[in-house]
Write an enzyme that holds these catalytic residues in place. Structure first.
Site, PDB file in Angstrom:
ATOM      1  N   HIS A  78       0.833  -1.424   0.074  1.00 55.29           N
ATOM      2  CA  HIS A  78       0.044   0.010  -0.051  1.00 55.29           C
ATOM      3  C   HIS A  78       0.876   1.406  -0.065  1.00 55.29           C
ATOM      4  O   HIS A  78       2.084   1.246   0.616  1.00 55.29           O
ATOM      5  CB  HIS A  78      -1.149   0.086   1.067  1.00 55.29           C
TER       6      HIS A  78
ATOM      7  N   ASP B  65      -0.555   4.460   0.562  1.00 49.91           N
ATOM      8  CA  ASP B  65      -1.244   5.362   1.556  1.00 49.91           C
ATOM      9  C   ASP B  65      -0.252   5.326   2.715  1.00 49.91           C
ATOM     10  O   ASP B  65       0.243   4.318   3.310  1.00 49.91           O
ATOM     11  CB  ASP B  65      -2.439   5.215   1.746  1.00 49.91           C
TER      12      ASP B  65
ATOM     13  N   ASP C 134       6.361   1.706   6.606  1.00 46.52           N
ATOM     14  CA  ASP C 134       4.920   1.424   6.463  1.00 46.52           C
ATOM     15  C   ASP C 134       4.435   2.234   5.394  1.00 46.52           C
ATOM     16  O   ASP C 134       3.721   3.399   5.878  1.00 46.52           O
ATOM     17  CB  ASP C 134       4.289   1.578   7.807  1.00 46.52           C
TER      18      ASP C 134
ATOM     19  N   GLU D  75      -5.017   1.328   2.625  1.00 47.64           N
ATOM     20  CA  GLU D  75      -4.867   0.265   3.685  1.00 47.64           C
ATOM     21  C   GLU D  75      -4.976   0.741   5.022  1.00 47.64           C
ATOM     22  O   GLU D  75      -5.679   0.268   5.947  1.00 47.64           O
ATOM     23  CB  GLU D  75      -3.579  -0.469   3.645  1.00 47.64           C
ATOM     24  N   GLU D  76      -4.657   2.114   5.289  1.00 46.37           N
ATOM     25  CA  GLU D  76      -4.385   2.800   6.676  1.00 46.37           C
ATOM     26  C   GLU D  76      -6.074   3.139   6.863  1.00 46.37           C
ATOM     27  O   GLU D  76      -6.328   3.612   8.025  1.00 46.37           O
ATOM     28  CB  GLU D  76      -3.553   4.039   6.570  1.00 46.37           C
TER      29      GLU D  76
ATOM     30  N   ASP E  25       4.563  -5.986   4.725  1.00 49.37           N
ATOM     31  CA  ASP E  25       3.821  -4.957   5.454  1.00 49.37           C
ATOM     32  C   ASP E  25       3.883  -5.324   7.085  1.00 49.37           C
ATOM     33  O   ASP E  25       3.020  -4.930   7.756  1.00 49.37           O
ATOM     34  CB  ASP E  25       2.590  -4.820   5.036  1.00 49.37           C
TER      35      ASP E  25
ATOM     36  N   HIS F 172     -21.519  27.476  30.544  1.00 48.50           N
ATOM     37  CA  HIS F 172     -20.495  28.092  31.426  1.00 48.50           C
ATOM     38  C   HIS F 172     -20.489  27.073  32.690  1.00 48.50           C
ATOM     39  O   HIS F 172     -21.515  26.683  33.554  1.00 48.50           O
ATOM     40  CB  HIS F 172     -21.099  29.322  31.927  1.00 48.50           C
TER      41      HIS F 172
ATOM     42  N   SER G 284      -2.753  -5.424  12.415  1.00 50.00           N
ATOM     43  CA  SER G 284      -3.839  -6.088  11.609  1.00 50.00           C
ATOM     44  C   SER G 284      -3.565  -5.510  10.167  1.00 50.00           C
ATOM     45  O   SER G 284      -3.338  -4.265   9.970  1.00 50.00           O
ATOM     46  CB  SER G 284      -5.316  -5.337  11.919  1.00 50.00           C
TER      47      SER G 284
END
Length: 455
Positions: free
Chosen positions: A86, A88, A119, A152-153, A179, A212, A398
């Site tokens: 990936h 991204d 990564d 992916e992220e 990865d 307040h 993951s």
């Protein structure tokens, strides 16, 4: 493979220079203002793969960010490797903690510093350059396909439909993924398991406007107070998640399995020292390795509400929110866990506030068999480069799409990553060691060699 080694040695400085050009593109998928950068990054990679020797490379549209697909078919009867990665990267916040510009990479102390250095741009670049070296020296023993995504992220939402639409195009014998990480350079490992993920966002609303805190404090529920109380109650004093049904599908390891799992070299003192913490914390009765590899967990990833600017502003905020991730283990279904979370969070909220719960994304856990030919080929390649046989290792991280590959494409994935804990992925000052990059370059061609020879 001697010709490949010579080619890599002669060109490694160029490889790093080109990687720096890739790292300079701020391809942050979580932030909409970077959508043009996602397209630019995809086009950069497609051009690079053609230059490396691919017969074709395309930037293919999806409902979200584009997928880069490339291939080189040397023989329709030969084995086919599908390389997944990936392009991204994670947001860079808090930016003030970076020692250098996150998108102006630098080489210092034998490491490449910058967002995406590990990564996953640095790791996918190893595959692109190893592919180039094999093509340039006429040493490529397998058909190769590349599938590089830009989401992916943020959960790979568009890639599931892409895989369903292009099953035939993506046909392969194995999906090769870098990865993930290794235990250490002295103790190499191959990831054979990933935790699943359920990612939630909660919003607690009290009054219809900020109030307040002197005039209303003590009489009106403060959403920030309520949220922190609710979140704190999701974990009990023994470190267990309190959501009813959360552990129902978790398989307990046998004593023999636990002993085998904990044979991996691990120093608790070194672990604490590296993180600058006084002690570890987690589910009672389990080791740190077990807590991060084979046990589920729940963590707040972000929490906000009220005034957080400079100086003071005495208010009871109208709303407070949090992002919460749950890492899951085999047999846990992220869809079920997401529903259990929502039901429980709403049930424990007091009537003085309104609660909204959203499931942002998730994915299933994954186990990669250690007896398949691809694993054996990788094991042999890593042993040759690192000087010792790699250990099978269950990662706490993951990659939700990996289980999707198996269910949609029917293809197993091999997770052979070269990251290290000190690379600080997802954090300020991310880096990737030159030695890691170079050993990856040395290992990948050997994997192809041994995988092509396997039966």
């Amino acid at each position: 493979m001697d010709k490949v080694k010579v080619y890599v040695e002669a060109n490694k400085d160029r490889f790093i220079k080109e990687l720096f050009d890739l790292l300079r593109i701020p391809s942050i998928s979580a932030q909409s203002e970077h959508r043009p950068d996602m397209q630019r990054c995809a086009e950069f990679l497609a051009a690079a793969l053609v230059e490396a020797g691919a017969d074709r490379a395309e930037v293919m549209p999806t409902a979200g960010n584009p997928v880069v697909y490339a291939e080189k078919i040397i023989d329709p009867k030969a084995r086919t490797v599908l390389v997944y990665g990936h392009y991204d990267v994670m947001p860079v916040d808090p930016r003030g903690e970076w020692r250098t510009d996150p998108f102006e990479p630098v080489l210092r102390d034998g490491r490449i510093w910058g967002r995406g250095a590990d990564d996953d741009k640095g790791q996918l670049w190893m595959h692109a350059k190893a592919f180039e070296a094999m093509c340039a020296t006429d040493s490529l023993p397998c058909n190769v396909k590349f599938m590089l995504e830009g989401e992916e992220e943020i959960g790979s939402a568009s890639l599931y439909d892409f895989c369903r639409t292009h099953r035939k195009l993506l046909k392969a014998d194995i999906i090769l993924v870098s990865d993930t990480s290794m235990l250490s350079m002295q103790t190499p490992s191959i990831t054979c398991g990933l935790r699943g993920l359920a990612y939630m966002e909660v919003e607690v609303t009290g009054p219809d406007k900020d109030l307040h805190s002197g005039l209303f404090g003590g009489a009106v529920a403060n959403p920030a107070n309520v949220l922190t109380r609710l979140v704190a109650g999701l974990i009990d004093a023994d470190g267990r998640v309190t959501i009813p049904g959360f552990y129902d599908d978790v398989r307990e390891l046998t004593p023999a399995e636990r002993r085998a799992f904990n044979r991996a070299p691990f120093s608790l003192a070194a672990y604490k020292k590296s993180l600058k913490i006084g002690d570890v914390e987690g589910e009672a009765g389990y080791t740190t390795l077990e807590r991060t590899g084979v046990r589920p967990s729940l963590d707040v990833n972000g929490i906000w509400g009220g005034y957080t600017g400079e100086g003071t502003k005495t208010v009871i905020p109208s709303k407070a929110s949090a992002k919460i991730s749950m890492r899951l283990v085999p047999n846990q279904d992220f869809r079920k866990i997401s529903k259990l979370f929502e039901r429980h969070f709403k049930a424990i909220a007091p009537r003085s506030v309104k609660v909204c719960v959203k499931s942002l994304h998730g994915g299933m856990p994954y186990v990669s068999p250690t007896d398949m030919p691809a694993y054996k080929a990788a094991e042999r390649a890593v042993a040759e480069v690192f000087g010792r046989k790699p250990l099978p290792f269950y990662s706490g991280g993951s990659i939700p799409i990996i289980s999707g590959f198996e269910s949609i494409l029917g293809i197993k994935s091999l997770l052979i990553g070269f990251g290290l804990a000190e690379d600080a992925i997802h954090s300020p000052n991310e880096s990737f060691g030159l030695e890691q990059f170079e050993r990856g370059l040395a290992t990948i061609p050997l994997f192809y060699k041994y995988f092509a020879q396997s039966r």
